[in-house]
Scaffold this motif. Sequence first.
Motif, PDB file in Angstrom:
ATOM      1  N   ARG A   1      25.689   0.687  43.127  1.00 22.63           N
ATOM      2  CA  ARG A   1      23.935   0.691  43.224  1.00 22.63           C
ATOM      3  C   ARG A   1      24.252   1.682  43.850  1.00 22.63           C
ATOM      4  O   ARG A   1      24.460   2.380  44.851  1.00 22.63           O
ATOM      5  CB  ARG A   1      23.492  -0.622  44.128  1.00 22.63           C
ATOM      6  N   ARG A   2      23.709   2.784  43.286  1.00 21.27           N
ATOM      7  CA  ARG A   2      23.045   4.123  43.855  1.00 21.27           C
ATOM      8  C   ARG A   2      22.002   4.227  44.734  1.00 21.27           C
ATOM      9  O   ARG A   2      20.546   3.766  44.213  1.00 21.27           O
ATOM     10  CB  ARG A   2      23.029   5.585  42.935  1.00 21.27           C
ATOM     11  N   GLN A   3      21.542   4.299  46.246  1.00 21.53           N
ATOM     12  CA  GLN A   3      20.775   3.550  47.028  1.00 21.53           C
ATOM     13  C   GLN A   3      20.046   5.377  47.521  1.00 21.53           C
ATOM     14  O   GLN A   3      20.615   6.450  47.697  1.00 21.53           O
ATOM     15  CB  GLN A   3      21.123   3.473  47.890  1.00 21.53           C
ATOM     16  N   PHE A   4      18.490   5.555  46.742  1.00 24.06           N
ATOM     17  CA  PHE A   4      18.061   6.984  47.614  1.00 24.06           C
ATOM     18  C   PHE A   4      16.904   6.649  48.745  1.00 24.06           C
ATOM     19  O   PHE A   4      16.322   5.168  48.589  1.00 24.06           O
ATOM     20  CB  PHE A   4      17.484   7.064  46.008  1.00 24.06           C
ATOM     21  N   ARG A   5      16.931   7.423  49.861  1.00 30.48           N
ATOM     22  CA  ARG A   5      16.552   7.495  50.412  1.00 30.48           C
ATOM     23  C   ARG A   5      14.801   8.486  50.228  1.00 30.48           C
ATOM     24  O   ARG A   5      15.186   9.423  50.233  1.00 30.48           O
ATOM     25  CB  ARG A   5      17.178   7.621  51.858  1.00 30.48           C
TER      26      ARG A   5
ATOM     27  N   VAL B   1      29.861  -5.251  50.897  1.00 35.04           N
ATOM     28  CA  VAL B   1      29.214  -3.676  50.580  1.00 35.04           C
ATOM     29  C   VAL B   1      30.151  -2.625  51.528  1.00 35.04           C
ATOM     30  O   VAL B   1      30.732  -3.365  52.186  1.00 35.04           O
ATOM     31  CB  VAL B   1      27.777  -3.511  51.008  1.00 35.04           C
ATOM     32  N   PHE B   2      30.344  -1.774  50.163  1.00 28.90           N
ATOM     33  CA  PHE B   2      30.946  -0.445  50.777  1.00 28.90           C
ATOM     34  C   PHE B   2      30.038   0.134  50.682  1.00 28.90           C
ATOM     35  O   PHE B   2      29.932   0.943  49.852  1.00 28.90           O
ATOM     36  CB  PHE B   2      31.860  -0.497  49.824  1.00 28.90           C
ATOM     37  N   GLU B   3      29.303   0.935  52.363  1.00 27.14           N
ATOM     38  CA  GLU B   3      28.423   1.582  52.204  1.00 27.14           C
ATOM     39  C   GLU B   3      28.595   3.153  52.394  1.00 27.14           C
ATOM     40  O   GLU B   3      30.107   2.827  52.785  1.00 27.14           O
ATOM     41  CB  GLU B   3      27.227   1.277  53.368  1.00 27.14           C
ATOM     42  N   GLY B   4      27.945   3.683  51.767  1.00 26.56           N
ATOM     43  CA  GLY B   4      28.790   5.735  52.821  1.00 26.56           C
ATOM     44  C   GLY B   4      29.598   6.433  51.601  1.00 26.56           C
ATOM     45  O   GLY B   4      29.675   7.489  52.254  1.00 26.56           O
ATOM     46  N   LEU B   5      29.227   6.074  49.988  1.00 31.21           N
ATOM     47  CA  LEU B   5      30.349   6.530  49.122  1.00 31.21           C
ATOM     48  C   LEU B   5      29.378   7.879  48.736  1.00 31.21           C
ATOM     49  O   LEU B   5      28.222   7.425  48.854  1.00 31.21           O
ATOM     50  CB  LEU B   5      30.112   5.177  48.355  1.00 31.21           C
ATOM     51  N   PRO B   6      30.341   8.708  48.166  1.00 29.79           N
ATOM     52  CA  PRO B   6      29.606  10.114  48.260  1.00 29.79           C
ATOM     53  C   PRO B   6      28.959  10.392  46.787  1.00 29.79           C
ATOM     54  O   PRO B   6      29.026   9.007  45.569  1.00 29.79           O
ATOM     55  CB  PRO B   6      31.065  10.930  47.493  1.00 29.79           C
ATOM     56  N   MET B   7      28.173  10.386  46.416  1.00 27.66           N
ATOM     57  CA  MET B   7      26.812  10.379  45.418  1.00 27.66           C
ATOM     58  C   MET B   7      27.049  11.205  44.167  1.00 27.66           C
ATOM     59  O   MET B   7      27.261  10.787  43.130  1.00 27.66           O
ATOM     60  CB  MET B   7      26.120  11.273  45.883  1.00 27.66           C
ATOM     61  N   ASN B   8      28.776  11.170  44.637  1.00 24.23           N
ATOM     62  CA  ASN B   8      28.693  12.104  43.094  1.00 24.23           C
ATOM     63  C   ASN B   8      30.001  11.866  42.408  1.00 24.23           C
ATOM     64  O   ASN B   8      30.983  11.535  41.277  1.00 24.23           O
ATOM     65  CB  ASN B   8      29.539  13.668  43.604  1.00 24.23           C
ATOM     66  N   LEU B   9      30.454  10.256  42.858  1.00 26.73           N
ATOM     67  CA  LEU B   9      30.951   8.893  42.308  1.00 26.73           C
ATOM     68  C   LEU B   9      30.814   8.815  41.188  1.00 26.73           C
ATOM     69  O   LEU B   9      30.243   8.731  41.041  1.00 26.73           O
ATOM     70  CB  LEU B   9      31.170   8.047  43.507  1.00 26.73           C
ATOM     71  N   ASP B  10      32.211   9.323  40.290  1.00 31.81           N
ATOM     72  CA  ASP B  10      32.542   8.550  39.223  1.00 31.81           C
ATOM     73  C   ASP B  10      32.179   6.644  38.702  1.00 31.81           C
ATOM     74  O   ASP B  10      33.445   6.366  39.330  1.00 31.81           O
ATOM     75  CB  ASP B  10      32.974   8.787  38.485  1.00 31.81           C
TER      76      ASP B  10
END
Length: 83
Positions: free
Chosen positions: A72-76, A41-50
């Motif tokens: 996978r997009r994670q919403f907090r 898992v690579f966490e902390g990637l930008p939300m606007n990632l294509d």
Amino acid sequence: MAGADAKNVDHHISDVTVYPDRALVTRTGETRLERGVQQLVFEGLPMNLDENSVRAAAEGTAGFQILGVELRRQFRDKALELL
């Protein structure tokens, strides 16, 4: 967030190529794997990632194979505070 059997990989930006309408960002991480199927898992990637642009590559001394890449997009509930 990683599952119980997943392994978080510390990563950093190792290369950036800027184009007029986008940027190619390469992130590099290193980890040690055990025999068998592993989830990294690579966490902390930008939300606007294509999500159509995500690619994975690996190198090492043992024989192995990347079986797939999934975004996978994670919403907090609460926004992360900046330091």
